[in-house]
Enzyme design. Structure first.
Site, PDB file in Angstrom:
ATOM      1  N   GLN A 176       0.853  -1.194   0.000  1.00  0.00           N
ATOM      2  CA  GLN A 176       0.000   0.000   0.000  1.00  0.00           C
ATOM      3  C   GLN A 176       0.885   1.240   0.000  1.00  0.00           C
ATOM      4  O   GLN A 176       1.494   1.566   1.015  1.00  0.00           O
ATOM      5  CB  GLN A 176      -0.862  -0.060   1.273  1.00  0.00           C
ATOM      6  CG  GLN A 176      -1.709   1.138   1.575  1.00  0.00           C
ATOM      7  CD  GLN A 176      -2.164   1.104   3.036  1.00  0.00           C
ATOM      8  OE1 GLN A 176      -1.658   0.331   3.838  1.00  0.00           O
ATOM      9  NE2 GLN A 176      -3.122   1.946   3.378  1.00  0.00           N
ATOM     10  N   GLY A 177       0.972   1.933  -1.132  1.00  0.00           N
ATOM     11  CA  GLY A 177       1.857   3.091  -1.260  1.00  0.00           C
ATOM     12  C   GLY A 177       1.110   4.394  -1.036  1.00  0.00           C
ATOM     13  O   GLY A 177       0.816   5.115  -2.003  1.00  0.00           O
TER      14      GLY A 177
ATOM     15  N   SER B 136       1.685   6.610   2.315  1.00  0.00           N
ATOM     16  CA  SER B 136       2.477   7.592   3.076  1.00  0.00           C
ATOM     17  C   SER B 136       3.716   8.036   2.302  1.00  0.00           C
ATOM     18  O   SER B 136       4.328   7.248   1.574  1.00  0.00           O
ATOM     19  CB  SER B 136       2.948   6.982   4.396  1.00  0.00           C
ATOM     20  OG  SER B 136       1.864   6.496   5.124  1.00  0.00           O
TER      21      SER B 136
ATOM     22  N   SER C  93       4.769  -1.255   3.913  1.00  0.00           N
ATOM     23  CA  SER C  93       4.965  -2.593   4.484  1.00  0.00           C
ATOM     24  C   SER C  93       5.060  -3.643   3.383  1.00  0.00           C
ATOM     25  O   SER C  93       4.238  -3.658   2.460  1.00  0.00           O
ATOM     26  CB  SER C  93       3.807  -2.945   5.416  1.00  0.00           C
ATOM     27  OG  SER C  93       3.753  -2.032   6.481  1.00  0.00           O
TER      28      SER C  93
ATOM     29  N   GLU D 155      -8.643  -1.090   6.583  1.00  0.00           N
ATOM     30  CA  GLU D 155      -7.425  -1.351   7.360  1.00  0.00           C
ATOM     31  C   GLU D 155      -7.712  -1.173   8.855  1.00  0.00           C
ATOM     32  O   GLU D 155      -7.328  -2.002   9.672  1.00  0.00           O
ATOM     33  CB  GLU D 155      -6.315  -0.387   6.910  1.00  0.00           C
ATOM     34  CG  GLU D 155      -5.021  -0.594   7.694  1.00  0.00           C
ATOM     35  CD  GLU D 155      -3.862   0.286   7.192  1.00  0.00           C
ATOM     36  OE1 GLU D 155      -4.067   1.094   6.270  1.00  0.00           O
ATOM     37  OE2 GLU D 155      -2.760   0.140   7.749  1.00  0.00           O
TER      38      GLU D 155
ATOM     39  N   SER E 234      -2.402   7.790  12.834  1.00  0.00           N
ATOM     40  CA  SER E 234      -1.946   7.846  14.237  1.00  0.00           C
ATOM     41  C   SER E 234      -3.114   7.988  15.212  1.00  0.00           C
ATOM     42  O   SER E 234      -4.236   8.375  14.838  1.00  0.00           O
ATOM     43  CB  SER E 234      -0.979   9.016  14.413  1.00  0.00           C
ATOM     44  OG  SER E 234      -1.721  10.221  14.443  1.00  0.00           O
TER      45      SER E 234
HETATM   46  C1  LIG Z   1       4.423  -0.542  11.315  1.00  0.00           C
HETATM   47  C2  LIG Z   1       3.954   0.478  10.313  1.00  0.00           C
HETATM   48  C3  LIG Z   1       3.533   0.077   9.067  1.00  0.00           C
HETATM   49  C4  LIG Z   1       3.123   1.018   8.119  1.00  0.00           C
HETATM   50  N1  LIG Z   1       2.757   0.573   6.870  1.00  0.00           N
HETATM   51  C5  LIG Z   1       2.383   1.473   5.940  1.00  0.00           C
HETATM   52  C6  LIG Z   1       2.054   1.026   4.609  1.00  0.00           C
HETATM   53  O1  LIG Z   1       2.090  -0.177   4.305  1.00  0.00           O
HETATM   54  N2  LIG Z   1       1.721   1.947   3.695  1.00  0.00           N
HETATM   55  C7  LIG Z   1       1.658   3.280   3.993  1.00  0.00           C
HETATM   56  O2  LIG Z   1       1.315   4.054   3.118  1.00  0.00           O
HETATM   57  N3  LIG Z   1       1.984   3.735   5.230  1.00  0.00           N
HETATM   58  C8  LIG Z   1       2.334   2.871   6.206  1.00  0.00           C
HETATM   59  N4  LIG Z   1       2.676   3.301   7.474  1.00  0.00           N
HETATM   60  C9  LIG Z   1       2.728   4.747   7.722  1.00  0.00           C
HETATM   61  C10 LIG Z   1       1.636   5.318   8.612  1.00  0.00           C
HETATM   62  O3  LIG Z   1       0.406   5.353   7.950  1.00  0.00           O
HETATM   63  C11 LIG Z   1       2.083   6.720   9.055  1.00  0.00           C
HETATM   64  O4  LIG Z   1       3.248   6.544   9.845  1.00  0.00           O
HETATM   65  C12 LIG Z   1       1.051   7.463   9.831  1.00  0.00           C
HETATM   66  O5  LIG Z   1      -0.035   7.811   9.024  1.00  0.00           O
HETATM   67  C13 LIG Z   1       1.618   8.739  10.488  1.00  0.00           C
HETATM   68  O6  LIG Z   1       2.267   9.524   9.544  1.00  0.00           O
HETATM   69  P1  LIG Z   1       3.767  10.050   9.764  1.00  0.00           P
HETATM   70  O7  LIG Z   1       4.602   8.875  10.152  1.00  0.00           O
HETATM   71  O8  LIG Z   1       4.163  10.828   8.582  1.00  0.00           O
HETATM   72  O9  LIG Z   1       3.700  10.984  11.055  1.00  0.00           O
HETATM   73  P2  LIG Z   1       3.268  12.503  11.092  1.00  0.00           P
HETATM   74  O10 LIG Z   1       2.063  12.703  10.256  1.00  0.00           O
HETATM   75  O11 LIG Z   1       4.471  13.335  10.787  1.00  0.00           O
HETATM   76  O12 LIG Z   1       2.874  12.665  12.614  1.00  0.00           O
HETATM   77  C14 LIG Z   1       3.863  12.812  13.653  1.00  0.00           C
HETATM   78  C15 LIG Z   1       3.116  13.013  14.958  1.00  0.00           C
HETATM   79  O13 LIG Z   1       2.348  14.227  14.893  1.00  0.00           O
HETATM   80  C16 LIG Z   1       0.975  13.967  15.174  1.00  0.00           C
HETATM   81  N5  LIG Z   1       0.124  14.781  14.316  1.00  0.00           N
HETATM   82  C17 LIG Z   1       0.288  15.034  12.994  1.00  0.00           C
HETATM   83  N6  LIG Z   1      -0.720  15.810  12.543  1.00  0.00           N
HETATM   84  C18 LIG Z   1      -1.551  16.017  13.600  1.00  0.00           C
HETATM   85  C19 LIG Z   1      -2.770  16.739  13.763  1.00  0.00           C
HETATM   86  N7  LIG Z   1      -3.353  17.382  12.744  1.00  0.00           N
HETATM   87  N8  LIG Z   1      -3.338  16.736  14.991  1.00  0.00           N
HETATM   88  C20 LIG Z   1      -2.764  16.101  16.049  1.00  0.00           C
HETATM   89  N9  LIG Z   1      -1.608  15.410  15.945  1.00  0.00           N
HETATM   90  C21 LIG Z   1      -1.001  15.377  14.737  1.00  0.00           C
HETATM   91  C22 LIG Z   1       0.778  12.494  14.839  1.00  0.00           C
HETATM   92  O14 LIG Z   1      -0.295  11.941  15.574  1.00  0.00           O
HETATM   93  C23 LIG Z   1       2.109  11.898  15.260  1.00  0.00           C
HETATM   94  O15 LIG Z   1       2.122  11.652  16.649  1.00  0.00           O
HETATM   95  C24 LIG Z   1       3.100   2.400   8.447  1.00  0.00           C
HETATM   96  C25 LIG Z   1       3.495   2.815   9.721  1.00  0.00           C
HETATM   97  C26 LIG Z   1       3.938   1.880  10.645  1.00  0.00           C
HETATM   98  C27 LIG Z   1       4.353   2.352  12.005  1.00  0.00           C
END
Ligand SMILES: Cc1cc2nc3c(=O)[nH]c(=O)nc-3n(C[C@H](O)[C@H](O)[C@H](O)COP(=O)(O)OP(=O)(O)OC[C@H]3O[C@@H](n4cnc5c(N)ncnc54)[C@H](O)[C@@H]3O)c2cc1C
Length: 381
Positions: free
Chosen positions: A120-121, A123, A155, A238, A362
């Site tokens: 799933q592409g 993020s 992933s 999901e 998150s």
């Molecule tokens: C084990 C694992 C598997 C994953 N697999 C996939 C996958 O297969 N495909 C894919 O596309 N993605 C995948 N992801 C990515 C996942 O969807 C993102 O990590 C997630 O959506 C958070 O985005 P970010 O990491 O960019 O954090 P950010 O968006 O940068 O957030 C950082 C922090 O800021 C907080 N925050 C951000 N914006 C707000 C807001 N507006 N209000 C309050 N708090 C906020 C967040 O809650 C978090 O604590 C995976 C992640 C993990 C951990």
């Protein structure tokens, strides 16, 4: 009361698993992946994959209740889930809902059988919580999109044959109205995958780079520029779907932990923590029953998916946090001695449990969805 047909199905799943469940998986990530692929294909050949998918597409044409019974029995037998989880439970439902006849005929059978693995592409380095700001771009040239950009945290990308990619196809429209949902062959020239090693030591997720990757127009899923609706469909499945499937495994881990605690002297605050984990798991179980009804009535995606996801993260973290602390407290006379608890697995489950409040969106984002869309509070961003 469970209808007799479901009970008979449970009995046949139980006896098949007793005869066929694989030995414990290797710890080495690569060897484990190979064993899981083989297990996926055995399950498919024996009619245990795609249990609630249409028969004419290679599924079994049964109900979600049947599929959940098999998951419960697998957890009970200590058997793993099929390898292609993203295809089966995250991208697959969206393919079924929005795919054309040709797309269904091309993609579903290899997805179910595990011949083709999906990732799933969504993020990107600067677009996670704020997914609509994604910058990967696809420009339509005649009958092909030219795809350029980067994804991250994808992933199983390194093991995948196909990727569901969200790409900006119209930069002039409002952010979420210019995105399309493309099905990208990972073997196309210009696709580069770089695995990322996680704290567990496994390199399960990856960075994925697209450099002028040519994607046939026929691999557009749903309408051009209309991919946001599909993305929300995928994320809804999901969030609530993973909670539905993982619940059975959590309950087995909980029972194993309880048995181990009963055998030993575990200290005064254990009763409180194990009681709290029990209450969370009961809540998750009630949510699961509601999720089955919602899925049956076509009520996914919904803001309720976020509630399921939040409850799952809490269940994982309470259960494995308690297990890990007990494991540490019992170093002299190991908690796992003479029980079905596996110390290494508890550590992995604990670390995976931490990720449960990040993947699929998150915890803060899920809570905001609950506040705004379920409770009707005004938008705060
Ligand atoms: C084990 C694992 C598997 C994953 N697999 C996939 C996958 O297969 N495909 C894919 O596309 N993605 C995948 N992801 C990515 C996942 O969807 C993102 O990590 C997630 O959506 C958070 O985005 P970010 O990491 O960019 O954090 P950010 O968006 O940068 O957030 C950082 C922090 O800021 C907080 N925050 C951000 N914006 C707000 C807001 N507006 N209000 C309050 N708090 C906020 C967040 O809650 C978090 O604590 C995976 C992640 C993990 C951990």
């Amino acid at each position: 009361m469970t209808p007799p047909a479901l009970e008979a199905y449970r009995a046949s799943a139980r006896s098949w698993l007793a005869a066929s469940a694989p030995p414990p998986l290797p710890q080495d990530y690569r060897l484990r992946t190979e064993a899981l692929r083989e297990w996926h294909s055995t399950l498919y050949r024996s009619g245990w994959v795609g249990i609630d998918w249409p028969r004419e597409l290679g599924g079994q044409g049964l109900s979600l209740e049947h599929a959940l019974i098999f998951i419960e029995e697998s957890a009970r037998a200590g058997a793993p889930q099929p390898f292609g989880a993203i295809g089966l439970h995250v991208v697959g439902p969206t393919l079924l809902r929005y795919g054309t006849g040709e797309q269904l005929a091309r993609f579903v059978e290899p997805l179910l059988s595990g011949k083709e693995i999906w990732c799933q592409g969504f993020s990107e380095p600067d677009a996670g919580s704020d997914l609509a700001s994604l910058r990967t771009r696809a420009v339509l040239e005649d009958d092909e999109f030219v795809l350029t950009g980067q994804k991250i945290w994808t992933s199983w990308a390194d093991d995948s044959d196909w990727c569901a990619v969200l790409a900006r196809t119209d930069p002039d429209r409002a952010q979420h109205k210019g995105i399309s949902y493309l099905l990208v062959d990972m073997k196309t020239p210009g696709v580069t995958v770089r695995p990322i090693t996680q704290i567990t030591g496994d390199a399960e997720f990856c960075e994925v780079f697209f450099e002028d990757v040519r994607v046939p127009r026929s691999n557009l899923l749903g309408p051009l520029h209309g991919g946001w609706e599909l993305a929300m469909h995928t994320l809804g499945h999901e969030r609530s779907g993973y909670a539905l499937r993982r619940r059975a495994e959590l309950e087995v881990s909980y029972r194993n932990l309880l048995d181990a605690i009963r055998l030993g002297d575990s200290g005064p605050d254990v009763a409180v923590r194990i009681g709290a984990a029990y209450v969370t798991l009961r809540g998750l179980s009630a949510l699961s029953r509601r999720a089955v009804r919602r899925a049956r009535n076509g009520e996914v995606p919904s803001p309720l998916d976020s509630v399921d996801k939040l409850a799952l993260a809490k269940g994982e973290q309470q259960l494995f946090g308690t297990a890990l602390d007990l494991l540490g407290a019992h170093r002299a006379a190991p908690l796992t001695e003479g029980t079905s608890l596996d110390g290494e697995q508890i550590v992995k489950d604990y670390l995976h449990g931490r990720a449960a409040s990040v993947y699929g969106g998150s915890e803060q984002i899920q809570l905001t969805i609950v506040a705004e869309r379920l409770l009707g509070l005004p938008r705060m961003r």
